[in-house]
Scaffold this active site. Structure first.
Site, PDB file in Angstrom:
ATOM      1  N   CYS A 216      83.087 -24.500  12.032  1.00 42.57           N
ATOM      2  CA  CYS A 216      84.648 -24.465  12.716  1.00 42.57           C
ATOM      3  C   CYS A 216      84.145 -24.487  14.009  1.00 42.57           C
ATOM      4  O   CYS A 216      83.225 -24.418  14.616  1.00 42.57           O
ATOM      5  CB  CYS A 216      85.109 -23.066  12.357  1.00 42.57           C
TER       6      CYS A 216
ATOM      7  N   ARG B 274      83.871 -30.325  14.555  1.00 46.41           N
ATOM      8  CA  ARG B 274      83.296 -29.354  13.788  1.00 46.41           C
ATOM      9  C   ARG B 274      84.149 -28.937  12.594  1.00 46.41           C
ATOM     10  O   ARG B 274      83.549 -28.213  11.695  1.00 46.41           O
ATOM     11  CB  ARG B 274      83.106 -28.161  14.637  1.00 46.41           C
TER      12      ARG B 274
ATOM     13  N   TRP C 282      86.808 -25.471   9.210  1.00 46.57           N
ATOM     14  CA  TRP C 282      86.003 -26.054   8.215  1.00 46.57           C
ATOM     15  C   TRP C 282      86.187 -25.455   7.074  1.00 46.57           C
ATOM     16  O   TRP C 282      85.442 -24.327   7.082  1.00 46.57           O
ATOM     17  CB  TRP C 282      84.785 -26.743   8.549  1.00 46.57           C
TER      18      TRP C 282
ATOM     19  N   ASN D 127      83.594 -18.605  13.282  1.00 47.98           N
ATOM     20  CA  ASN D 127      82.874 -19.465  12.754  1.00 47.98           C
ATOM     21  C   ASN D 127      81.698 -19.037  12.161  1.00 47.98           C
ATOM     22  O   ASN D 127      80.991 -18.333  12.524  1.00 47.98           O
ATOM     23  CB  ASN D 127      82.552 -20.607  14.008  1.00 47.98           C
ATOM     24  N   GLY D 128      81.578 -19.418  10.666  1.00 45.29           N
ATOM     25  CA  GLY D 128      80.394 -19.080  10.284  1.00 45.29           C
ATOM     26  C   GLY D 128      80.971 -18.137   8.839  1.00 45.29           C
ATOM     27  O   GLY D 128      82.035 -18.666   8.329  1.00 45.29           O
TER      28      GLY D 128
ATOM     29  N   GLU E 230      68.588 -43.653   4.488  1.00 44.36           N
ATOM     30  CA  GLU E 230      69.622 -43.312   5.552  1.00 44.36           C
ATOM     31  C   GLU E 230      70.832 -44.202   5.709  1.00 44.36           C
ATOM     32  O   GLU E 230      71.837 -43.805   5.771  1.00 44.36           O
ATOM     33  CB  GLU E 230      69.128 -43.441   7.142  1.00 44.36           C
TER      34      GLU E 230
ATOM     35  N   LYS F 197      74.729 -43.140   5.239  1.00 48.93           N
ATOM     36  CA  LYS F 197      75.710 -43.628   6.103  1.00 48.93           C
ATOM     37  C   LYS F 197      76.810 -44.025   5.489  1.00 48.93           C
ATOM     38  O   LYS F 197      77.996 -43.759   5.621  1.00 48.93           O
ATOM     39  CB  LYS F 197      75.402 -44.616   7.262  1.00 48.93           C
TER      40      LYS F 197
ATOM     41  N   GLU G 134      78.646 -41.479   3.536  1.00 51.46           N
ATOM     42  CA  GLU G 134      79.628 -40.194   4.097  1.00 51.46           C
ATOM     43  C   GLU G 134      80.951 -40.741   5.062  1.00 51.46           C
ATOM     44  O   GLU G 134      81.727 -39.984   5.062  1.00 51.46           O
ATOM     45  CB  GLU G 134      78.542 -39.406   4.986  1.00 51.46           C
TER      46      GLU G 134
ATOM     47  N   HIS H  96      62.124 -48.873 -13.983  1.00 49.35           N
ATOM     48  CA  HIS H  96      61.863 -47.694 -14.613  1.00 49.35           C
ATOM     49  C   HIS H  96      63.231 -47.018 -15.014  1.00 49.35           C
ATOM     50  O   HIS H  96      63.113 -46.101 -15.779  1.00 49.35           O
ATOM     51  CB  HIS H  96      60.775 -46.778 -13.974  1.00 49.35           C
TER      52      HIS H  96
ATOM     53  N   LYS I 284      80.277 -31.499  11.693  1.00 48.68           N
ATOM     54  CA  LYS I 284      79.203 -32.142  12.289  1.00 48.68           C
ATOM     55  C   LYS I 284      78.002 -31.293  12.043  1.00 48.68           C
ATOM     56  O   LYS I 284      76.770 -31.663  12.077  1.00 48.68           O
ATOM     57  CB  LYS I 284      79.621 -32.247  13.753  1.00 48.68           C
TER      58      LYS I 284
HETATM   59  C1  AGP Z   1      74.372 -37.200   9.180  1.00 51.30           C
HETATM   60  O1  AGP Z   1      75.153 -38.138   9.549  1.00 51.30           O
HETATM   61  C2  AGP Z   1      75.300 -35.992   8.714  1.00 51.30           C
HETATM   62  N1  AGP Z   1      76.056 -35.588  10.011  1.00 51.30           N
HETATM   63  C3  AGP Z   1      74.509 -34.724   8.297  1.00 51.30           C
HETATM   64  O2  AGP Z   1      73.559 -35.202   7.117  1.00 51.30           O
HETATM   65  C4  AGP Z   1      73.254 -34.167   9.361  1.00 51.30           C
HETATM   66  O3  AGP Z   1      72.206 -35.006   9.575  1.00 51.30           O
HETATM   67  C5  AGP Z   1      72.855 -32.913   8.560  1.00 51.30           C
HETATM   68  O4  AGP Z   1      73.715 -32.079   8.424  1.00 51.30           O
HETATM   69  C6  AGP Z   1      71.874 -32.368   9.681  1.00 51.30           C
HETATM   70  O5  AGP Z   1      72.514 -31.995  10.954  1.00 51.30           O
HETATM   71  P1  AGP Z   1      71.452 -31.496  11.957  1.00 51.30           P
HETATM   72  O6  AGP Z   1      70.536 -32.802  12.640  1.00 51.30           O
HETATM   73  O7  AGP Z   1      72.574 -31.386  13.182  1.00 51.30           O
HETATM   74  O8  AGP Z   1      70.542 -30.362  11.778  1.00 51.30           O
END
Ligand code: AGP
Length: 609
Positions: free
Chosen positions: A2, A27, A74, A100-101, A482, A486, A489, A505, A604
């Site tokens: 958050c 966030r 969040w 937050n947490g 990767e 992308k 997500e 396989h 994020k």
């Molecule tokens: C990637 O686009 C995502 N936001 C997510 O997978 C991110 O890479 C992951 O949560 C790790 O975050 P960080 O690099 O801030 O530790």
């Protein structure tokens, strides 16, 4: 996951809180709320949905209070709703809390408060217990009540608290969740992250773990858990608020994709001395250290983990040291074999991802040397590491990580090259050759960004696919992972990355007419193999888009579309081959009308386990 903000001063708090939250929405954006003083009372406004819902609801209510706290959520405990939104209050409503947490033992505290104090809970959240706990301990001194309450709380939390009976202060606490304090003249600020308050000040206090902060408009006092006052150096932010703005781009993601040449250049050239030798900003890894290191772990989550995979390849290739690359959420529960001869490399953009932080602490507890690759200066992962390699990507706002990834890759190459040369596993001649080629990456990335019409056309014609496959061999499969992440997500397309040789396989059973397959064929020594794999899926009706190096035209005979990247050495193609995949995902998400910068169900930095 958050975002929290706080303001205490002489200006109206509401617009400052709303503006600060707008810089923290990456966030979490399930709901938003504020608590501000008016007529000597604490007023709470909180609504499910984007920050705009809250902003619309308070714009006509002239909250003239000059002290307040705000939150963007969040959801973890309790679905997004008005009741589950923050701030949460005690029964009488004179104490308001933002958080937050996660309070891991909240259920135990809740049951105790219900049984002991007959408290009635309004929400399903863990956070609400904090408001009632502070109320339980409150005897006219908010700071004291907060100290007593946190003794009972377990988990991760950054909290902000205001109390009607003490309208001249805000109390905040930090434990395993990011928290900074901004210093003004006759005013002070609280926030989860710098962009929220950069408009008002560049002078920041970085709050350490287990610290409690008392903010008044004139003063900020930091206490450790023993209630001893802590001195703190002012940290001056060097980057400007604009870099946390969109600067004319439609989304932060596309802006950050275009910022990659600069990020890579900064990350590389800041550390090359006149002789072209890498100097790792005070990270002293000597020949003796390297001879003592018998195992390297690279541990991270999501995109950072994918950068770690490239690091594994580079360190094994250039430094000849075995590397285990692991996802953080699994690592610590594997009881990994670690000792003082282990180098543990944590990779994290935010430096606040709790899984990565917890893995780091586990490795440290077992005696490993901790080197971290981090983008956010002063973040927890950085502060808890023995050595830190900062990626100079600048603030990354879009939830989907792009420029952090290519600067993390650059960092991995530099660490591997430094270890290889120091250890004598890499000749100076080969070292210079690779450094020279690494130096061309910014302009080569720029050349892809100068013309990506082919990728945009592809996205415009393929955005309706509901499942997409990515395949490659060697380094290409690491980058295909990767590319697939992308696309998943931000466009919500079910995509899957697989080692091309593994297809036959089983997974090839999923390939049918029109199935879109992104085939990475950038590794010269594996090129022929990839051509056969492309023919394999073509034979099942797939529509194949190949990513290949300029000049390798053979692939045009079997793929439907070929996206070319500038020629370079096999080892370095990951920095280039990811760009068309980032762009493809972006334009597919735009074509599907997705909220690119704030994808559903994501945030994020993931500050809970
Ligand atoms: C990637 O686009 C995502 N936001 C997510 O997978 C991110 O890479 C992951 O949560 C790790 O975050 P960080 O690099 O801030 O530790």
């Amino acid at each position: 996951m958050c975002g929290i903000v706080g303001y205490i001063g002489d200006k109206k708090a509401t617009p400052i809180l709303i503006d600060g939250l707008s810089k923290l929405e990456y966030r979490g954006y399930d709901s938003a709320g504020i608590a501000v003083f008016r007529d000597n009372d604490v007023h709470v406004e909180k609504y499910k949905g984007r920050l705009s819902v809250l902003a619309d609801n308070v714009k006509d209510k002239d909250y003239d209070g000059t002290i307040g706290i705000g939150h963007t959520r969040w959801a973890t405990h309790g679905a997004p709703s008005d009741e589950n939104s923050h701030p949460h209050t005690n029964q009488s409503g004179n104490i308001a809390v933002i958080h937050n947490g996660i309070i891991e033992n909240y259920m135990k505290i809740k049951e105790w408060l219900i049984e002991e104090k007959g408290v009635t809970f309004r929400s399903e959240t863990d956070t609400e217990v904090i408001a009632h706990l502070i109320d339980y301990h409150y005897e006219g001194d908010l700071l004291d009540a907060v100290f007593k309450s946190i003794e009972k709380m377990e988990g991760a939390y950054a909290i902000g608290v205001v109390c009607k009976d003490e309208p001249d202060k805000i109390v905040a606490v930090r434990k395993d969740s990011p928290l900074i304090v901004g210093l003004g003249k006759g005013e002070n600020f609280l926030a989860s992250d710098i962009p929220a308050i950069l408009k008002h000040t560049r002078d920041i206090f970085l709050i350490e773990n287990d610290e409690v902060v008392l903010l008044t408009k004139e003063k900020v006092t930091i206490f450790n858990e023993l209630r001893q006052v802590q001195a703190r150096e002012v940290y001056k932010v060097t980057w400007d608020v604009e870099s946390a703005e969109k600067e004319g781009y439609e989304h932060f993601m596309i802006k950050e994709i275009h910022e990659q040449p600069k990020g890579i250049h900064e990350t590389l050239h800041r550390r090359l001395n006149k002789e072209g030798i890498i100097e790792l900003d005070g990270i002293k890894i000597t020949k003796e250290d390297l001879e003592g290191i018998n195992r390297v772990y690279i541990v991270a989550c999501g995109t950072a983990y994918h950068a770690g995979l490239v690091g594994k390849y580079a360190i094994e290739k250039f430094a000849k040291i075995p590397v285990i690359c692991d996802i953080a959420s699994e690592f610590r529960y594997r009881d990994p074999f670690i000792d003082e001869n282990t180098l543990f490399i944590a990779v994290s953009q935010s430096g606040e991802t709790l899984d990565t932080l917890a893995a780091l602490r586990e490795a440290k507890r077992k005696g490993a040397r901790i080197l971290s690759v981090v983008n956010v200066v002063g973040s927890s992962v950085a502060r808890e590491s023995h050595d830190v390699f900062y990626t100079w990507a600048g603030p990354e706002i879009a939830v989907a990580s792009t420029k952090a990834y290519t600067t993390q890759q650059t960092a991995m190459y530099m660490i591997a090259l430094h270890m290889g040369l120091t250890k004598g596993a890499l000749s100076r001649e080969r070292y210079d050759e690779i450094i020279a080629e690494l130096g061309t990456m910014p302009e080569k990335v720029q050349s892809i960004l100068d013309d990506f019409s082919a990728v945009q056309h592809l996205a415009d014609t393929q955005f309706n696919n509901e499942s997409v496959f990515f395949m490659g061999r060697g380094l290409d499969i690491d980058v295909a992972n990767e590319g697939s992440l992308k696309l998943k997500e931000i466009s919500y397309i079910n995509s899957f990355a697989i080692a091309a040789g593994e297809l036959k396989h089983g997974t090839i059973a999923l390939i049918e007419d029109g199935t879109l397959v992104m085939a990475l064929a950038t590794q010269d020594r594996l090129y022929e193999k990839m051509l056969s794999n492309i023919k394999e899926v073509k034979a099942r009706g797939a529509y194949v888009v190949a990513i290949a190096k300029e000049g390798n035209k053979e692939v045009e005979k079997s793929a439907d579309t070929v996206i070319y990247i500038p020629d370079t050495m096999d080892e370095l193609t990951p920095i280039l081959s990811v760009i068309p995949q980032q762009l493809f995902s972006y334009y597919v998400a735009v074509a599907r009308g997705c909220d690119v910068d704030k994808p559903r169900n994501l945030a994020k930095s993931v500050t809970v386990e």
